[in-house]
Design a protein around this motif. Structure first.
Motif, PDB file in Angstrom:
ATOM      1  N   ASP A 283       2.712  12.403 -58.386  1.00  0.00           N
ATOM      2  CA  ASP A 283       3.134  13.723 -58.866  1.00  0.00           C
ATOM      3  C   ASP A 283       3.181  14.729 -57.720  1.00  0.00           C
ATOM      4  O   ASP A 283       4.089  15.571 -57.646  1.00  0.00           O
ATOM      5  CB  ASP A 283       2.183  14.224 -59.951  1.00  0.00           C
ATOM      6  CG  ASP A 283       2.324  13.456 -61.249  1.00  0.00           C
ATOM      7  OD1 ASP A 283       3.442  13.026 -61.569  1.00  0.00           O
ATOM      8  OD2 ASP A 283       1.304  13.284 -61.949  1.00  0.00           O
ATOM      9  N   ALA A 284       2.190  14.650 -56.839  1.00  0.00           N
ATOM     10  CA  ALA A 284       2.133  15.573 -55.707  1.00  0.00           C
ATOM     11  C   ALA A 284       3.347  15.401 -54.806  1.00  0.00           C
ATOM     12  O   ALA A 284       3.952  16.386 -54.353  1.00  0.00           O
ATOM     13  CB  ALA A 284       0.844  15.347 -54.914  1.00  0.00           C
ATOM     14  N   VAL A 285       3.742  14.160 -54.557  1.00  0.00           N
ATOM     15  CA  VAL A 285       4.919  13.905 -53.714  1.00  0.00           C
ATOM     16  C   VAL A 285       6.194  14.364 -54.419  1.00  0.00           C
ATOM     17  O   VAL A 285       7.091  14.943 -53.795  1.00  0.00           O
ATOM     18  CB  VAL A 285       5.006  12.410 -53.346  1.00  0.00           C
ATOM     19  CG1 VAL A 285       6.331  12.102 -52.646  1.00  0.00           C
ATOM     20  CG2 VAL A 285       3.845  12.016 -52.452  1.00  0.00           C
ATOM     21  N   ALA A 286       6.283  14.132 -55.731  1.00  0.00           N
ATOM     22  CA  ALA A 286       7.455  14.581 -56.493  1.00  0.00           C
ATOM     23  C   ALA A 286       7.618  16.092 -56.412  1.00  0.00           C
ATOM     24  O   ALA A 286       8.744  16.607 -56.361  1.00  0.00           O
ATOM     25  CB  ALA A 286       7.331  14.139 -57.946  1.00  0.00           C
ATOM     26  N   LEU A 287       6.515  16.820 -56.390  1.00  0.00           N
ATOM     27  CA  LEU A 287       6.582  18.275 -56.248  1.00  0.00           C
ATOM     28  C   LEU A 287       6.880  18.667 -54.810  1.00  0.00           C
ATOM     29  O   LEU A 287       7.610  19.636 -54.560  1.00  0.00           O
ATOM     30  CB  LEU A 287       5.276  18.906 -56.716  1.00  0.00           C
ATOM     31  CG  LEU A 287       5.021  18.836 -58.222  1.00  0.00           C
ATOM     32  CD1 LEU A 287       3.633  19.370 -58.553  1.00  0.00           C
ATOM     33  CD2 LEU A 287       6.080  19.626 -58.988  1.00  0.00           C
ATOM     34  N   ALA A 288       6.329  17.921 -53.860  1.00  0.00           N
ATOM     35  CA  ALA A 288       6.554  18.240 -52.443  1.00  0.00           C
ATOM     36  C   ALA A 288       8.039  18.188 -52.095  1.00  0.00           C
ATOM     37  O   ALA A 288       8.540  19.039 -51.356  1.00  0.00           O
ATOM     38  CB  ALA A 288       5.768  17.270 -51.557  1.00  0.00           C
ATOM     39  N   VAL A 289       8.765  17.191 -52.626  1.00  0.00           N
ATOM     40  CA  VAL A 289      10.196  17.092 -52.300  1.00  0.00           C
ATOM     41  C   VAL A 289      10.989  18.217 -52.954  1.00  0.00           C
ATOM     42  O   VAL A 289      12.072  18.578 -52.481  1.00  0.00           O
ATOM     43  CB  VAL A 289      10.781  15.719 -52.712  1.00  0.00           C
ATOM     44  CG1 VAL A 289      10.126  14.613 -51.920  1.00  0.00           C
ATOM     45  CG2 VAL A 289      10.635  15.466 -54.199  1.00  0.00           C
ATOM     46  N   ARG A 290      10.464  18.791 -54.027  1.00  0.00           N
ATOM     47  CA  ARG A 290      11.156  19.898 -54.682  1.00  0.00           C
ATOM     48  C   ARG A 290      10.908  21.225 -53.973  1.00  0.00           C
ATOM     49  O   ARG A 290      11.794  22.069 -53.887  1.00  0.00           O
ATOM     50  CB  ARG A 290      10.702  20.002 -56.148  1.00  0.00           C
ATOM     51  CG  ARG A 290      11.356  18.947 -57.020  1.00  0.00           C
ATOM     52  CD  ARG A 290      10.666  18.740 -58.347  1.00  0.00           C
ATOM     53  NE  ARG A 290      11.495  17.903 -59.216  1.00  0.00           N
ATOM     54  CZ  ARG A 290      11.629  16.597 -59.070  1.00  0.00           C
ATOM     55  NH1 ARG A 290      10.963  15.968 -58.108  1.00  0.00           N
ATOM     56  NH2 ARG A 290      12.406  15.911 -59.880  1.00  0.00           N
ATOM     57  N   PHE A 291       9.712  21.420 -53.470  1.00  0.00           N
ATOM     58  CA  PHE A 291       9.371  22.673 -52.801  1.00  0.00           C
ATOM     59  C   PHE A 291       9.625  22.621 -51.290  1.00  0.00           C
ATOM     60  O   PHE A 291       9.472  23.632 -50.609  1.00  0.00           O
ATOM     61  CB  PHE A 291       7.894  23.008 -53.037  1.00  0.00           C
ATOM     62  CG  PHE A 291       7.608  23.580 -54.400  1.00  0.00           C
ATOM     63  CD1 PHE A 291       7.569  24.957 -54.603  1.00  0.00           C
ATOM     64  CD2 PHE A 291       7.360  22.755 -55.477  1.00  0.00           C
ATOM     65  CE1 PHE A 291       7.290  25.488 -55.857  1.00  0.00           C
ATOM     66  CE2 PHE A 291       7.084  23.269 -56.737  1.00  0.00           C
ATOM     67  CZ  PHE A 291       7.052  24.642 -56.923  1.00  0.00           C
ATOM     68  N   GLY A 292      10.013  21.450 -50.773  1.00  0.00           N
ATOM     69  CA  GLY A 292      10.176  21.318 -49.331  1.00  0.00           C
ATOM     70  C   GLY A 292       8.853  21.443 -48.614  1.00  0.00           C
ATOM     71  O   GLY A 292       8.773  21.988 -47.506  1.00  0.00           O
ATOM     72  N   THR A 293       7.815  20.933 -49.260  1.00  0.00           N
ATOM     73  CA  THR A 293       6.446  21.093 -48.786  1.00  0.00           C
ATOM     74  C   THR A 293       6.033  19.918 -47.905  1.00  0.00           C
ATOM     75  O   THR A 293       6.339  18.775 -48.228  1.00  0.00           O
ATOM     76  CB  THR A 293       5.484  21.166 -49.992  1.00  0.00           C
ATOM     77  OG1 THR A 293       5.868  22.264 -50.808  1.00  0.00           O
ATOM     78  CG2 THR A 293       4.049  21.333 -49.553  1.00  0.00           C
ATOM     79  N   PRO A 294       5.327  20.156 -46.798  1.00  0.00           N
ATOM     80  CA  PRO A 294       4.856  19.037 -45.973  1.00  0.00           C
ATOM     81  C   PRO A 294       3.788  18.220 -46.690  1.00  0.00           C
ATOM     82  O   PRO A 294       3.024  18.745 -47.495  1.00  0.00           O
ATOM     83  CB  PRO A 294       4.288  19.735 -44.728  1.00  0.00           C
ATOM     84  CG  PRO A 294       3.957  21.115 -45.173  1.00  0.00           C
ATOM     85  CD  PRO A 294       4.982  21.467 -46.211  1.00  0.00           C
ATOM     86  N   ILE A 295       3.769  16.933 -46.387  1.00  0.00           N
ATOM     87  CA  ILE A 295       2.785  16.007 -46.957  1.00  0.00           C
ATOM     88  C   ILE A 295       1.863  15.556 -45.830  1.00  0.00           C
ATOM     89  O   ILE A 295       2.333  15.147 -44.758  1.00  0.00           O
ATOM     90  CB  ILE A 295       3.482  14.790 -47.586  1.00  0.00           C
ATOM     91  CG1 ILE A 295       4.484  15.245 -48.663  1.00  0.00           C
ATOM     92  CG2 ILE A 295       2.455  13.823 -48.186  1.00  0.00           C
ATOM     93  CD1 ILE A 295       5.404  14.129 -49.140  1.00  0.00           C
ATOM     94  N   TYR A 296       0.563  15.619 -46.074  1.00  0.00           N
ATOM     95  CA  TYR A 296      -0.420  15.216 -45.072  1.00  0.00           C
ATOM     96  C   TYR A 296      -1.387  14.197 -45.662  1.00  0.00           C
ATOM     97  O   TYR A 296      -1.562  14.107 -46.877  1.00  0.00           O
ATOM     98  CB  TYR A 296      -1.227  16.419 -44.582  1.00  0.00           C
ATOM     99  CG  TYR A 296      -0.434  17.469 -43.852  1.00  0.00           C
ATOM    100  CD1 TYR A 296      -0.178  17.361 -42.486  1.00  0.00           C
ATOM    101  CD2 TYR A 296       0.056  18.587 -44.520  1.00  0.00           C
ATOM    102  CE1 TYR A 296       0.556  18.335 -41.816  1.00  0.00           C
ATOM    103  CE2 TYR A 296       0.792  19.563 -43.860  1.00  0.00           C
ATOM    104  CZ  TYR A 296       1.030  19.434 -42.502  1.00  0.00           C
ATOM    105  OH  TYR A 296       1.744  20.392 -41.843  1.00  0.00           O
ATOM    106  N   ALA A 297      -2.024  13.453 -44.778  1.00  0.00           N
ATOM    107  CA  ALA A 297      -3.133  12.579 -45.162  1.00  0.00           C
ATOM    108  C   ALA A 297      -4.161  12.652 -44.046  1.00  0.00           C
ATOM    109  O   ALA A 297      -3.808  12.834 -42.869  1.00  0.00           O
ATOM    110  CB  ALA A 297      -2.671  11.142 -45.365  1.00  0.00           C
ATOM    111  N   TYR A 298      -5.419  12.508 -44.412  1.00  0.00           N
ATOM    112  CA  TYR A 298      -6.444  12.462 -43.378  1.00  0.00           C
ATOM    113  C   TYR A 298      -6.303  11.171 -42.577  1.00  0.00           C
ATOM    114  O   TYR A 298      -5.907  10.126 -43.107  1.00  0.00           O
ATOM    115  CB  TYR A 298      -7.838  12.550 -43.996  1.00  0.00           C
ATOM    116  CG  TYR A 298      -8.213  13.936 -44.459  1.00  0.00           C
ATOM    117  CD1 TYR A 298      -8.079  15.038 -43.606  1.00  0.00           C
ATOM    118  CD2 TYR A 298      -8.712  14.151 -45.732  1.00  0.00           C
ATOM    119  CE1 TYR A 298      -8.422  16.311 -44.024  1.00  0.00           C
ATOM    120  CE2 TYR A 298      -9.064  15.432 -46.167  1.00  0.00           C
ATOM    121  CZ  TYR A 298      -8.910  16.507 -45.312  1.00  0.00           C
ATOM    122  OH  TYR A 298      -9.253  17.777 -45.722  1.00  0.00           O
TER     123      TYR A 298
END
Length: 205
Positions: free
Chosen positions: A109-124
Protein backbone atom coordinates in the motif's frame (compact mmCIF):
# COMPACT_ATOMS: atom_id res chain seq x y z
CA UNK A 1 20.35 4.14 10.88
CA UNK A 2 21.36 4.64 7.27
CA UNK A 3 18.53 4.95 4.75
CA UNK A 4 18.86 3.72 1.17
CA UNK A 5 16.76 5.17 -1.64
CA UNK A 6 14.93 2.58 -3.72
CA UNK A 7 13.45 2.58 -7.22
CA UNK A 8 10.79 0.28 -8.65
CA UNK A 9 12.64 -2.15 -10.92
CA UNK A 10 10.06 -4.78 -11.79
CA UNK A 11 6.62 -6.22 -11.20
CA UNK A 12 5.74 -9.71 -12.35
CA UNK A 13 3.52 -12.71 -11.75
CA UNK A 14 4.61 -15.02 -8.96
CA UNK A 15 5.25 -18.51 -10.23
CA UNK A 16 5.32 -19.97 -6.72
CA UNK A 17 2.33 -18.31 -5.05
CA UNK A 18 -1.02 -18.30 -6.82
CA UNK A 19 -2.58 -14.86 -7.10
CA UNK A 20 0.57 -13.12 -5.90
CA UNK A 21 3.09 -10.83 -7.58
CA UNK A 22 6.75 -10.05 -7.05
CA UNK A 23 7.57 -6.37 -6.63
CA UNK A 24 11.29 -5.71 -7.08
CA UNK A 25 12.78 -2.58 -5.56
CA UNK A 26 16.34 -1.61 -6.46
CA UNK A 27 18.98 0.40 -4.63
CA UNK A 28 19.47 3.73 -6.41
CA UNK A 29 22.98 3.80 -7.80
CA UNK A 30 23.70 0.37 -6.33
CA UNK A 31 23.52 -3.31 -7.20
CA UNK A 32 21.15 -4.61 -4.52
CA UNK A 33 17.56 -5.62 -5.23
CA UNK A 34 14.77 -6.17 -2.72
CA UNK A 35 12.03 -8.62 -3.84
CA UNK A 36 8.68 -8.33 -2.04
CA UNK A 37 5.65 -10.55 -2.55
CA UNK A 38 2.40 -8.55 -2.80
CA UNK A 39 -1.25 -9.24 -3.60
CA UNK A 40 -2.91 -8.86 -6.98
CA UNK A 41 -4.97 -5.79 -5.99
CA UNK A 42 -1.92 -3.92 -4.76
CA UNK A 43 0.04 -4.97 -7.86
CA UNK A 44 -2.80 -3.62 -9.99
CA UNK A 45 -2.80 -0.34 -8.08
CA UNK A 46 0.94 0.08 -8.65
CA UNK A 47 0.83 -0.98 -12.31
CA UNK A 48 -2.00 1.40 -13.17
CA UNK A 49 -0.02 4.43 -12.06
CA UNK A 50 3.26 3.23 -13.58
CA UNK A 51 1.44 2.71 -16.89
CA UNK A 52 -0.21 6.15 -16.50
CA UNK A 53 -3.70 4.67 -16.90
CA UNK A 54 -6.74 6.57 -15.65
CA UNK A 55 -9.55 4.44 -14.16
CA UNK A 56 -13.13 5.49 -14.82
CA UNK A 57 -13.71 5.75 -11.07
CA UNK A 58 -11.11 6.30 -8.31
CA UNK A 59 -9.54 3.18 -6.89
CA UNK A 60 -8.86 2.93 -3.14
CA UNK A 61 -5.36 4.42 -3.38
CA UNK A 62 -6.62 7.17 -5.68
CA UNK A 63 -9.31 7.99 -3.13
CA UNK A 64 -6.66 8.25 -0.40
CA UNK A 65 -4.64 10.59 -2.61
CA UNK A 66 -7.66 12.77 -3.37
CA UNK A 67 -8.63 12.86 0.31
CA UNK A 68 -5.11 13.85 1.37
CA UNK A 69 -4.84 16.58 -1.24
CA UNK A 70 -8.24 17.98 -0.25
CA UNK A 71 -6.86 18.61 3.23
CA UNK A 72 -3.42 19.78 2.04
CA UNK A 73 -1.67 16.65 3.31
CA UNK A 74 1.41 15.50 1.44
CA UNK A 75 3.42 12.31 1.70
CA UNK A 76 7.07 13.16 2.23
CA UNK A 77 8.49 9.66 2.04
CA UNK A 78 7.81 5.95 2.41
CA UNK A 79 10.17 4.04 4.67
CA UNK A 80 10.57 0.26 4.93
CA UNK A 81 11.80 0.19 8.49
CA UNK A 82 11.77 -3.42 9.65
CA UNK A 83 11.75 -7.05 8.58
CA UNK A 84 10.38 -9.66 10.99
CA UNK A 85 9.94 -13.33 10.04
CA UNK A 86 9.86 -12.50 6.33
CA UNK A 87 7.33 -9.66 6.69
CA UNK A 88 8.33 -6.13 5.70
CA UNK A 89 7.10 -3.25 7.85
CA UNK A 90 6.67 0.20 6.37
CA UNK A 91 5.43 3.62 7.32
CA UNK A 92 4.19 6.62 5.41
CA UNK A 93 5.56 9.95 6.59
CA UNK A 94 2.97 12.69 6.01
CA UNK A 95 2.88 16.41 6.63
CA UNK A 96 0.34 19.22 6.37
CA UNK A 97 3.10 21.82 6.45
CA UNK A 98 2.93 22.23 10.20
CA UNK A 99 2.82 18.75 11.69
CA UNK A 100 4.55 15.56 10.53
CA UNK A 101 2.92 12.20 11.24
CA UNK A 102 4.14 8.63 10.67
CA UNK A 103 1.44 6.15 9.62
CA UNK A 104 2.01 2.40 9.73
CA UNK A 105 1.17 0.68 6.42
CA UNK A 106 1.64 -2.50 4.47
CA UNK A 107 4.60 -2.09 2.13
CA UNK A 108 2.46 -2.76 -0.96
CA UNK A 109 0.00 0.00 0.00
CA UNK A 110 2.84 2.37 0.86
CA UNK A 111 4.45 1.84 -2.55
CA UNK A 112 1.09 2.26 -4.33
CA UNK A 113 0.74 5.65 -2.64
CA UNK A 114 4.37 6.59 -3.29
CA UNK A 115 3.93 6.24 -7.07
CA UNK A 116 0.85 8.47 -6.89
CA UNK A 117 2.45 11.24 -4.84
CA UNK A 118 5.86 11.01 -6.54
CA UNK A 119 7.27 10.21 -3.13
CA UNK A 120 10.74 8.68 -2.60
CA UNK A 121 10.92 5.16 -1.18
CA UNK A 122 13.60 4.27 1.36
CA UNK A 123 14.69 1.23 3.33
CA UNK A 124 17.16 0.94 6.15
CA UNK A 125 20.48 -0.52 5.09
CA UNK A 126 20.18 -3.53 7.41
CA UNK A 127 17.05 -4.65 5.51
CA UNK A 128 18.87 -4.67 2.18
CA UNK A 129 21.79 -6.43 3.84
CA UNK A 130 19.60 -9.18 5.26
CA UNK A 131 16.93 -9.64 2.56
CA UNK A 132 18.42 -8.19 -0.59
CA UNK A 133 19.91 -9.76 -3.68
CA UNK A 134 23.27 -8.55 -4.98
CA UNK A 135 23.70 -8.27 -8.73
CA UNK A 136 27.23 -8.67 -10.07
CA UNK A 137 27.21 -8.34 -13.84
CA UNK A 138 24.83 -10.99 -15.11
CA UNK A 139 25.22 -13.17 -12.04
CA UNK A 140 23.13 -13.12 -8.90
CA UNK A 141 24.48 -13.72 -5.40
CA UNK A 142 22.16 -13.91 -2.42
CA UNK A 143 23.27 -11.94 0.61
CA UNK A 144 24.42 -14.00 3.54
CA UNK A 145 21.34 -14.01 5.76
CA UNK A 146 18.62 -14.34 3.12
CA UNK A 147 16.53 -17.26 4.37
CA UNK A 148 13.77 -17.25 1.77
CA UNK A 149 14.73 -16.78 -1.88
CA UNK A 150 11.50 -15.03 -2.75
CA UNK A 151 10.67 -15.97 -6.33
CA UNK A 152 14.33 -16.02 -7.32
CA UNK A 153 13.61 -16.91 -10.95
CA UNK A 154 11.17 -14.01 -11.34
CA UNK A 155 13.57 -11.54 -9.76
CA UNK A 156 16.39 -12.78 -11.96
CA UNK A 157 14.37 -12.42 -15.16
CA UNK A 158 13.07 -8.96 -14.30
CA UNK A 159 16.38 -7.49 -13.17
CA UNK A 160 18.37 -8.91 -16.06
CA UNK A 161 16.05 -7.14 -18.47
CA UNK A 162 15.98 -4.01 -16.27
CA UNK A 163 12.35 -3.38 -17.22
CA UNK A 164 9.55 -2.12 -15.00
CA UNK A 165 7.03 -4.20 -16.91
CA UNK A 166 4.63 -7.00 -16.15
CA UNK A 167 5.23 -10.20 -18.11
CA UNK A 168 2.83 -10.28 -21.07
CA UNK A 169 0.74 -13.34 -22.03
CA UNK A 170 -0.93 -11.64 -25.03
CA UNK A 171 1.91 -11.94 -27.54
CA UNK A 172 0.04 -14.54 -29.61
CA UNK A 173 -2.93 -12.27 -30.41
CA UNK A 174 -3.27 -10.26 -33.63
CA UNK A 175 -3.26 -6.46 -33.55
CA UNK A 176 -7.04 -6.34 -34.04
CA UNK A 177 -7.60 -8.88 -31.29
CA UNK A 178 -5.41 -6.87 -28.96
CA UNK A 179 -7.42 -3.71 -29.57
CA UNK A 180 -10.69 -5.56 -28.98
CA UNK A 181 -9.49 -7.15 -25.75
CA UNK A 182 -8.04 -3.81 -24.58
CA UNK A 183 -11.37 -2.05 -25.06
CA UNK A 184 -13.17 -4.81 -23.17
CA UNK A 185 -10.61 -4.74 -20.35
CA UNK A 186 -11.02 -0.99 -19.90
CA UNK A 187 -14.80 -1.36 -19.98
CA UNK A 188 -14.60 -4.05 -17.28
CA UNK A 189 -12.10 -1.93 -15.29
CA UNK A 190 -9.58 -4.77 -15.47
CA UNK A 191 -6.63 -2.40 -15.55
CA UNK A 192 -4.10 -5.07 -14.71
CA UNK A 193 -4.93 -6.90 -17.94
CA UNK A 194 -5.21 -3.64 -19.89
CA UNK A 195 -1.67 -2.71 -18.86
CA UNK A 196 -0.36 -6.01 -20.18
CA UNK A 197 -2.15 -5.53 -23.50
CA UNK A 198 -0.86 -2.00 -23.86
CA UNK A 199 2.68 -3.24 -23.22
CA UNK A 200 2.29 -5.71 -26.09
CA UNK A 201 0.87 -3.05 -28.43
CA UNK A 202 3.74 -0.69 -27.59
CA UNK A 203 6.30 -3.46 -28.13
CA UNK A 204 5.03 -4.07 -31.65
CA UNK A 205 5.31 -0.45 -32.75
Amino acid sequence: MKKIKLDIIGLSYSQTQSGAYALVLGESGGNRRLPIIIGSHEAQAIAIRIEKMVPSRPLTHDLFQNFAKAFQINIQEVLIYNLIEGIFYSKIICSDGEKTVEIDARTSDAVALAVRFGTPIYAYDFILSSAGIVIEGNEFAFLENLENAVNAEIVEDDVKEEKSKIQNPFSSLTDEQLKTVLEQSLHDENYEQAALIRDEISRRK
